[in-house]
Design an enzyme around this catalytic site. Structure first.
Site, PDB file in Angstrom:
ATOM      1  CG  LEU A  59      37.733  55.886  49.208  1.00  0.00           C
ATOM      2  CD1 LEU A  59      36.301  55.607  48.782  1.00  0.00           C
ATOM      3  CD2 LEU A  59      37.845  57.265  49.812  1.00  0.00           C
ATOM      4  N   GLY A  60      40.281  52.698  51.495  1.00  0.00           N
ATOM      5  CA  GLY A  60      40.478  51.717  52.548  1.00  0.00           C
ATOM      6  C   GLY A  60      40.998  50.424  51.979  1.00  0.00           C
ATOM      7  N   GLY A 105      41.646  46.006  53.140  1.00  0.00           N
ATOM      8  CA  GLY A 105      41.449  44.923  54.095  1.00  0.00           C
ATOM      9  C   GLY A 105      41.722  43.595  53.421  1.00  0.00           C
ATOM     10  N   GLY A 106      41.283  42.515  54.072  1.00  0.00           N
ATOM     11  CA  GLY A 106      41.522  41.202  53.518  1.00  0.00           C
ATOM     12  C   GLY A 106      40.821  40.990  52.184  1.00  0.00           C
ATOM     13  CG  PHE A 107      37.598  43.589  51.344  1.00  0.00           C
ATOM     14  CD1 PHE A 107      37.781  44.608  50.427  1.00  0.00           C
ATOM     15  CD2 PHE A 107      37.448  43.907  52.676  1.00  0.00           C
ATOM     16  CE1 PHE A 107      37.811  45.924  50.830  1.00  0.00           C
ATOM     17  CE2 PHE A 107      37.476  45.224  53.090  1.00  0.00           C
ATOM     18  CZ  PHE A 107      37.657  46.232  52.164  1.00  0.00           C
ATOM     19  N   GLY A 108      40.533  43.189  49.791  1.00  0.00           N
ATOM     20  CA  GLY A 108      41.136  43.967  48.716  1.00  0.00           C
ATOM     21  C   GLY A 108      41.153  45.439  49.073  1.00  0.00           C
ATOM     22  CB  VAL A 145      37.350  50.586  48.917  1.00  0.00           C
ATOM     23  CG1 VAL A 145      36.180  51.420  48.397  1.00  0.00           C
ATOM     24  CG2 VAL A 145      36.851  49.231  49.387  1.00  0.00           C
ATOM     25  CE  LYS A 163      34.298  44.671  49.063  1.00  0.00           C
ATOM     26  NZ  LYS A 163      33.138  44.265  49.877  1.00  0.00           N
ATOM     27  CG  ASP A 204      28.438  42.500  59.584  1.00  0.00           C
ATOM     28  OD1 ASP A 204      28.263  42.478  60.818  1.00  0.00           O
ATOM     29  OD2 ASP A 204      29.506  42.815  59.056  1.00  0.00           O
TER      30      ASP A 204
END
Length: 669
Positions: free
Chosen positions: A350-351, A353-356, A358, A373, A469
């Site tokens: 699904l996506g 980023g820096g976090f890993g 999903v 995630k 956030d």
């Protein structure tokens, strides 16, 4: 090929003719003669009401005399077919319990039975064991002590509240694709149910559908049940229902039954109407919400179990320590998540980023869609404390929060499991010329939903949770286009173990309160500031900072402030709405956005007051110009430019987004 359904009903009609066929149809119960007990009664317009607003309570309705269910010669159970329409109407949208059961009972004396999770049929001491009971339950509560699969299921009970077979409430469509659709038992709308038993093969079928949908060709639940060994020669036939602490009314609108054949179809035009339900008080819902949180906490304490991880293959080995046993219900098996995501294939991505990354997945045992995630654990605190925080956040319950369902640990991986939202994030419907435009009514409902969720995080739970956030890309939309606040609390988790004197500000440019540049400390007031920016972007259809906009329009709050001072605040609204909006509501939202975005934190209203203003139960305070002049520029120079972003800010993105501006859809139960 002989049609499957016709063959099934041919079997029903082949039952022996030596037994007298029982056949009746009630299109409403005005003239019906039933044996009622508990709080069950027949209303003036012909509804069979099993329970009402009294609680805790139970209600039963049976035919006055038992029916002979066995062939007198062979001693085998006879085939039967029944159809009925029921409705469960909770007083509060997010608080309900428990359910309805269609019952075959040797004795209609159920005085020993308890309400709540026992459905008015059983009790905790097994003193009901002398009564033979077969029930089809339509249960709207999750009771781990009975091994319930979820809080919206249909199950078959045999002499016990633990179902021998159960599935999530849903139905199959009759179109060419034969689609599968979820069905909410507590929607307040009438639901059709068909129960059919064949004595030849011992197959018990249960089929569900909304009242305006024809009977599906495929049953939802089908199980081999040998009724010959489970029932007496004669059994009472009827319904049972119960409620616990949370008020829910249960109704039967019509009922047909036939022994040795197909039950007649109910005449929908002759069915009685359900009572109208008025609008529910949100403040009263909050009070009841506190009670359900306490009930869930108590339930978690008494239902903690041990998760056994039995898998010899290396790729399914997990990190599991003794202290995690107490978190059993929140611990997911890695094998289940591996199968749910088809081995974490790119087709389910699904996506990233820096976090890993999903992934979208479907849990193999329940069919529930989830978002998984992958997170690399960077916190300086111990893993034990980190997992405790995740489980604590997982206990949060609110209809406008994306539910954190649990976690899984494997090697150096930490997997977080969330609800899946099918309609993506709010920002996709507001910016960049979206294909589908949200109406003002939809936007206002989303605003109120997010406000209630934020109030719950600040004041409604046992701890204060600062979101840190709040923005349109962190507002996810469920299948009913209700706004769900996502990624709550995780930013705080990733700051554990850091030095308070050097903690960097976590958040998104354009939503950061000016005092964060000085203190670096997030509070409920800084959340309110971000909520103010969210209000303005929903009403104006613009981001808080438009880099490509003309210089005078670069900061959205400046533009709205100018319009307010000029007495033309409605000119700041989203031009895409045209004239399709309520001026009074639009003006209130714009002014409330300015009030929440006030540079002086003491001038911002708490979320408790925001809720009252949105519900028009409190007036909008006057907006003072004091503090605006000079501080707006400070916001631009310090709050938006000089604030550093730590590595922990990776987790402040939506847990389902590929970047800080694009979220991935999720769905929930």
């Amino acid at each position: 090929m002989f049609p499957k359904n016709m063959f099934f009903f041919l079997i029903l009609t082949l039952a022996t003719a030596s037994a007298e066929d029982e056949d009746f149809t009630y299109n409403g119960f005005g003239a019906a003669k039933l044996r009622l007990d508990g709080i069950a009664e027949i209303t003036t317009n012909g509804l069979l009401m099993l329970t009402d607003t009294r609680q805790p309570a139970k209600g039963h309705a049976f035919l006055p005399t038992p029916i002979r269910f066995k062939n007198s010669t062979t001693g085998k159970a006879l085939s039967f077919s029944t159809s009925f329409i029921f409705a469960m109407i909770p007083k509060y949208e997010d608080l309900f319990g428990h359910g309805i059961a269609f019952v075959l009972a040797q004795s209609a004396d159920l005085s020993y039975a308890l309400p709540s999770q026992f459905l008015g049929l059983f009790n905790s001491s097994n003193s009901y064991s002398s009564n033979q009971i077969v029930a089809i339950e339509f249960d709207s509560n999750l009771n781990p002590e009975f091994n319930d699969i979820d809080n919206n299921h249909v199950g078959i009970d045999v002499n016990s509240p633990k179902s021998i077979s159960s599935l999530h409430a849903a139905y199959y469509t009759n179109d060419d694709g034969g689609g599968f659709k979820n069905l909410s038992l507590v929607s307040g709308k009438p639901i059709q149910a068909w129960i059919e038993y064949s004595h030849l093969d011992g197959l018990l079928n249960v089929t569900l559908a909304p009242i305006d949908v024809a009977k599906p060709g495929v049953p939802r639940l089908s199980s081999n049940v040998n009724l010959s060994s489970l029932i007496s020669d004669s059994m009472y036939v009827g319904f049972s229902s119960s409620v616990g602490p949370f008020i829910t009314s249960h109704y039967i609108l019509g009922w047909s039954f036939k022994l040795n054949g197909r039950a007649k179809a109910l005449d929908l035009s002759r069915l009685p109407s359900l009572p109208r339900t008025g609008s529910k008080s949100r403040l009263e819902s909050w009070k009841i919400g506190l009670l359900i949180i306490l009930a869930i906490l108590f339930l978690l304490i008494i239902t903690i179990g041990i998760i056994l991880l039995v898998n010899s293959r290396i790729k399914f080995r997990e990190v599991f320590e003794d202290w995690e046993l107490e978190y059993g219900p929140q611990r997911f098996c890695f094998k289940d998540l591996f199968l749910a995501t088809k081995g974490f294939r790119d087709q389910h991505l699904l996506g990233a980023g820096g976090f890993g990354k999903v992934y979208r997945g479907v849990l193999p045992n329940t069919g529930i869609q989830v978002a998984v995630k992958q997170v690399s654990h960077e916190s300086r605190q111990g893993m034990r404390e980190f997992i405790a925080e995740i489980v604590s956040i997982g206990r949060l319950r609110h209809r406008n929060l994306v539910q954190l369902l649990g976690y899984c640990r494997r090697k150096r991986e930490l997997l977080l499991v969330y609800e899946f939202m099918p309609n993506s994030s709010l920002d996709k419907y507001l910016f960049n010329q979206p294909k589908s435009m949200l109406s003002w009514g939809q936007r206002f409902q989303i605003i109120k939903g997010v406000a209630s969720a934020l109030y719950y995080l600040h004041e409604g739970w046992e701890k204060v949770v600062v979101h840190r956030d709040i923005k349109a890309s962190n507002i996810l939309l469920d299948d009913q286009m209700n706004g769900r606040l996502g990624d709550f609390g995780l930013a705080r988790l990733y700051d554990h173990g850091t030095d308070p004197q050097t903690t960097h500000v976590v958040g998104t440019l354009g939503y950061l309160a000016p005092e964060l540049a000085k203190t670096g400390k997030a509070t409920t007031s800084t959340d309110v500031f971000a909520f103010g920016g969210f209000l303005l972007e929903v009403a104006c259809g613009r981001r808080p900072i438009e880099i490509r906009a003309s210089e005078q329009d670069i900061v959205l709050v400046d533009k709205v402030l100018e319009c307010w001072k000029a007495g033309t605040i409605l000119e700041a609204r989203d031009p895409n709405l045209g004239n399709e909006y309520i001026a009074e509501e639009m003006e209130m939202v714009l002014k409330l956005g300015l009030l929440c975005s006030h540079p002086n934190s003491s001038s911002r209203p708490p979320m408790r007051l925001v809720i009252l203003i949105l519900e028009r139960e409190a007036p909008l305070p006057e907006i003072s110009e004091d503090g605006w002049n000079g501080e707006i520029s400070a916001m631009g120079e310090e709050g938006f430019v000089d604030i550093g972003m730590s590595d922990s800010s990776l987790l402040t993105m939506s847990p389902f987004s590929a970047s800080t501006t694009e979220s991935v859809p999720l769905t929930g139960r």
